[in-house]
Design a protein around this motif. Structure first.
Motif, PDB file in Angstrom:
ATOM      1  N   ILE A 222       0.871  -1.180   0.000  1.00 37.04           N
ATOM      2  CA  ILE A 222       0.000   0.000   0.000  1.00 37.04           C
ATOM      3  C   ILE A 222       0.905   1.227   0.000  1.00 37.04           C
ATOM      4  N   ASP A 223       0.797   2.051  -1.028  1.00 37.40           N
ATOM      5  CA  ASP A 223       1.629   3.247  -1.117  1.00 37.40           C
ATOM      6  C   ASP A 223       0.762   4.416  -1.550  1.00 37.40           C
ATOM      7  N   PRO A 224       0.334   5.239  -0.593  1.00 36.78           N
ATOM      8  CA  PRO A 224      -0.588   6.338  -0.924  1.00 36.78           C
ATOM      9  C   PRO A 224      -0.046   7.306  -1.965  1.00 36.78           C
ATOM     10  N   LEU A 225       1.276   7.513  -2.016  1.00 42.22           N
ATOM     11  CA  LEU A 225       1.829   8.468  -2.975  1.00 42.22           C
ATOM     12  C   LEU A 225       1.680   7.978  -4.411  1.00 42.22           C
ATOM     13  N   TYR A 226       1.710   6.665  -4.623  1.00 38.74           N
ATOM     14  CA  TYR A 226       1.460   6.147  -5.967  1.00 38.74           C
ATOM     15  C   TYR A 226      -0.024   6.267  -6.321  1.00 38.74           C
ATOM     16  N   THR A 227      -0.879   5.963  -5.368  1.00 31.42           N
ATOM     17  CA  THR A 227      -2.322   5.902  -5.625  1.00 31.42           C
ATOM     18  C   THR A 227      -2.946   7.278  -5.796  1.00 31.42           C
ATOM     19  N   ALA A 228      -2.436   8.274  -5.086  1.00 30.61           N
ATOM     20  CA  ALA A 228      -3.103   9.582  -5.001  1.00 30.61           C
ATOM     21  C   ALA A 228      -3.402  10.214  -6.362  1.00 30.61           C
ATOM     22  N   PRO A 229      -2.438  10.357  -7.283  1.00 32.04           N
ATOM     23  CA  PRO A 229      -2.773  11.019  -8.557  1.00 32.04           C
ATOM     24  C   PRO A 229      -3.807  10.250  -9.373  1.00 32.04           C
ATOM     25  N   LEU A 230      -3.766   8.920  -9.307  1.00 31.65           N
ATOM     26  CA  LEU A 230      -4.752   8.121 -10.033  1.00 31.65           C
ATOM     27  C   LEU A 230      -6.143   8.321  -9.446  1.00 31.65           C
ATOM     28  N   LEU A 231      -6.222   8.377  -8.127  1.00 31.35           N
ATOM     29  CA  LEU A 231      -7.509   8.597  -7.465  1.00 31.35           C
ATOM     30  C   LEU A 231      -8.065   9.968  -7.811  1.00 31.35           C
ATOM     31  N   VAL A 232      -7.199  10.975  -7.868  1.00 31.34           N
ATOM     32  CA  VAL A 232      -7.648  12.322  -8.252  1.00 31.34           C
ATOM     33  C   VAL A 232      -8.199  12.310  -9.668  1.00 31.34           C
ATOM     34  N   ALA A 233      -7.533  11.585 -10.582  1.00 33.86           N
ATOM     35  CA  ALA A 233      -8.002  11.520 -11.965  1.00 33.86           C
ATOM     36  C   ALA A 233      -9.367  10.853 -12.057  1.00 33.86           C
ATOM     37  N   VAL A 234      -9.572   9.799 -11.284  1.00 33.52           N
ATOM     38  CA  VAL A 234     -10.859   9.102 -11.305  1.00 33.52           C
ATOM     39  C   VAL A 234     -11.960  10.013 -10.754  1.00 33.52           C
ATOM     40  N   ILE A 235     -11.686  10.665  -9.637  1.00 36.58           N
ATOM     41  CA  ILE A 235     -12.691  11.576  -9.059  1.00 36.58           C
ATOM     42  C   ILE A 235     -12.984  12.720 -10.033  1.00 36.58           C
ATOM     43  N   GLY A 236     -11.930  13.254 -10.655  1.00 40.70           N
ATOM     44  CA  GLY A 236     -12.140  14.321 -11.633  1.00 40.70           C
ATOM     45  C   GLY A 236     -12.981  13.874 -12.802  1.00 40.70           C
ATOM     46  N   GLY A 237     -12.749  12.651 -13.279  1.00 36.56           N
ATOM     47  CA  GLY A 237     -13.546  12.125 -14.381  1.00 36.56           C
ATOM     48  C   GLY A 237     -14.996  11.922 -13.995  1.00 36.56           C
ATOM     49  N   LEU A 238     -15.233  11.473 -12.769  1.00 34.18           N
ATOM     50  CA  LEU A 238     -16.610  11.271 -12.302  1.00 34.18           C
ATOM     51  C   LEU A 238     -17.346  12.604 -12.156  1.00 34.18           C
ATOM     52  N   VAL A 239     -16.643  13.610 -11.680  1.00 31.07           N
ATOM     53  CA  VAL A 239     -17.280  14.908 -11.419  1.00 31.07           C
ATOM     54  C   VAL A 239     -17.494  15.690 -12.713  1.00 31.07           C
ATOM     55  N   HIS A 240     -16.466  15.759 -13.543  1.00 33.08           N
ATOM     56  CA  HIS A 240     -16.514  16.638 -14.716  1.00 33.08           C
ATOM     57  C   HIS A 240     -16.830  15.906 -16.023  1.00 33.08           C
ATOM     58  N   GLY A 241     -16.828  14.582 -15.979  1.00 33.60           N
ATOM     59  CA  GLY A 241     -17.123  13.830 -17.180  1.00 33.60           C
ATOM     60  C   GLY A 241     -15.913  13.679 -18.076  1.00 33.60           C
ATOM     61  N   LEU A 242     -16.025  12.760 -19.060  1.00 32.06           N
ATOM     62  CA  LEU A 242     -14.921  12.459 -19.966  1.00 32.06           C
ATOM     63  C   LEU A 242     -15.305  12.558 -21.440  1.00 32.06           C
ATOM     64  N   ARG A 243     -16.575  12.458 -21.729  1.00 32.33           N
ATOM     65  CA  ARG A 243     -17.008  12.362 -23.118  1.00 32.33           C
ATOM     66  C   ARG A 243     -16.635  13.614 -23.917  1.00 32.33           C
ATOM     67  N   ASP A 244     -16.049  13.352 -25.094  1.00 31.08           N
ATOM     68  CA  ASP A 244     -15.670  14.409 -26.035  1.00 31.08           C
ATOM     69  C   ASP A 244     -14.654  15.396 -25.452  1.00 31.08           C
ATOM     70  N   LYS A 245     -13.872  14.945 -24.469  1.00 27.58           N
ATOM     71  CA  LYS A 245     -12.853  15.807 -23.862  1.00 27.58           C
ATOM     72  C   LYS A 245     -11.471  15.185 -24.033  1.00 27.58           C
ATOM     73  N   PRO A 246     -10.452  15.992 -24.231  1.00 28.27           N
ATOM     74  CA  PRO A 246      -9.090  15.442 -24.279  1.00 28.27           C
ATOM     75  C   PRO A 246      -8.713  14.884 -22.896  1.00 28.27           C
ATOM     76  N   PRO A 247      -8.004  13.764 -22.853  1.00 27.02           N
ATOM     77  CA  PRO A 247      -7.746  13.089 -21.560  1.00 27.02           C
ATOM     78  C   PRO A 247      -6.544  13.671 -20.813  1.00 27.02           C
ATOM     79  N   ARG A 248      -6.555  14.975 -20.590  1.00 26.64           N
ATOM     80  CA  ARG A 248      -5.390  15.606 -19.977  1.00 26.64           C
ATOM     81  C   ARG A 248      -5.154  15.114 -18.542  1.00 26.64           C
ATOM     82  N   LEU A 249      -6.202  15.087 -17.724  1.00 28.49           N
ATOM     83  CA  LEU A 249      -6.033  14.689 -16.321  1.00 28.49           C
ATOM     84  C   LEU A 249      -5.620  13.224 -16.185  1.00 28.49           C
ATOM     85  N   PRO A 250      -6.272  12.279 -16.883  1.00 30.29           N
ATOM     86  CA  PRO A 250      -5.806  10.891 -16.791  1.00 30.29           C
ATOM     87  C   PRO A 250      -4.359  10.719 -17.243  1.00 30.29           C
ATOM     88  N   LEU A 251      -3.964  11.389 -18.318  1.00 24.38           N
ATOM     89  CA  LEU A 251      -2.589  11.259 -18.800  1.00 24.38           C
ATOM     90  C   LEU A 251      -1.599  11.856 -17.803  1.00 24.38           C
TER      91      LEU A 251
END
Length: 351
Positions: free
Chosen positions: A130-159
């Protein structure tokens, strides 16, 4: 790695590659597919040694998962999507599946990436389970995708999240090399010959490293941090290899020796012979310990059905010492005191 990390890694990958067409569903699909390899935990392989050493085998094989990605691509392309090609779909599915065992291989456990072939399981051992520093940016990207959506948007946050998590893995590789080089230099100074060396991060961080060195019938341990200014303190312990002959006919011991690369310690505790996997956990607090033989009428008898001993996990006091040791070399961690935990008796899990 833990299930949450695997899920958010898969979700972020699918969001980056197919999110503009699948929208928020990409997060769900990626998370579900990424956790698929760990469903082998529901299989009863037999005793505790089998459960440990057959986990992360066929379900984590890159060969098997490549075949599964191809089969899923062929199945899903019966109804072609106008937005992306079958090739893009295959690459996405393969990455979501294959990064699960590849990330697991960065831990100390051992992952059978090339099953059904049987080299020693891969354990690059640069991240804790378990390493929170590895997980944190991925978790932020998932939350951002859920909140703001992904359709028809460039995948800047996931990348960006994938880039940050990958850079962090690179940092852990550098930490492992730093720790091993410091210990190797001190071993040379003391004239200690190392048969083999294994290192891994201490719990929940990548700043402080535990290095173990196999030296014939003994092993040495050292703790090395990024902020150390003095040579590491090296402690010597007995492996108890004189007890190895008792287990000459034990299939469980042979499998453990293969699975761990022979990073095993043997202890006679009461009327039992206990075998410990030294790679995992922290000194004295190892999750995989097995009674493989017991004395009956003065003679050693192999235990046919092996159960795992409960793990002594330590607590806030131990974590406080580890946290303090990250920043300062003095006082040193009480490795010898903690190693005495291995000589205590306990009942197997489920007994």
């Amino acid at each position: 790695m833990d299930s949450i990390t695997q899920a958010v890694l898969g979700a972020t990958l699918q969001a980056a590659l197919l999110g503009r067409w699948q929208g928020r569903k990409a997060l769900l699909y990626g998370a579900a597919l990424a956790t698929l390899p760990d469903l082998d935990v529901v299989i009863d392989y037999g005793d505790a040694v089998a459960g440990m050493t057959y986990h992360r085998s066929f379900s984590h094989s890159l060969l098997v998962l490549t075949g599964l990605a191809l089969a899923l691509t062929l199945l899903l392309r019966w109804r072609p999507h106008p937005g992306y090609s079958a090739g893009r779909l295959f690459v996405t599915l393969w990455l979501v599946l294959a990064t699960h065992p590849l990330l697991d291989a960065f831990t100390s456990y051992g992952t059978q990436l090339f099953w059904p072939f049987t080299p020693t399981p891969t354990a690059w051992s640069t991240v804790f389970i378990i390493d929170p520093l590895y997980t944190a940016p991925l978790l932020v990207a998932v939350i951002g995708g859920l909140v703001h959506g992904l359709r028809d948007k460039p995948p800047r946050l996931p990348l960006l999240a994938l880039a940050l998590s990958s850079l962090y893995l690179g940092f852990t590789v550098a930490g492992k090399q730093m720790a091993e080089q410091a210990v190797e230099k001190e071993l040379a100074r003391q004239g200690i010959h190392a048969d083999a060396l294994f290192s891994g991060p201490t719990p929940f961080n990548s700043l402080l490293w535990r290095v173990i060195v196999r030296d014939g019938a003994d092993y040495h341990e050292a703790v090395v941090g990024w902020f150390d200014r003095q040579p590491p303190r090296i402690e010597r312990f007995a492996r108890g290899t004189g007890l190895h002959a008792v287990l000459a006919d034990s299939p469980q011991e042979k499998r453990l020796e293969w699975f761990t690369g022979d990073w095993l310690r043997y202890d006679e505790i009461g009327d039992q012979l206990i075998v410990t996997d030294l790679r995992l956990g922290m000194t004295g607090f190892h999750p995989f310990r097995f009674p493989l033989a017991e004395r009956r009428d003065g003679q050693w008898q192999l235990i046919p059905y092996v159960e795992r001993l409960p793990m002594e996990r330590g607590g806030a006091a131990q974590m406080k010492l580890i946290w303090a040791r990250i920043w300062q070399q003095q006082p040193p961690l009480p490795l010898r005191e903690w190693a005495e935990m291995l000589k205590q008796t306990s009942r197997p899990v489920g007994a």
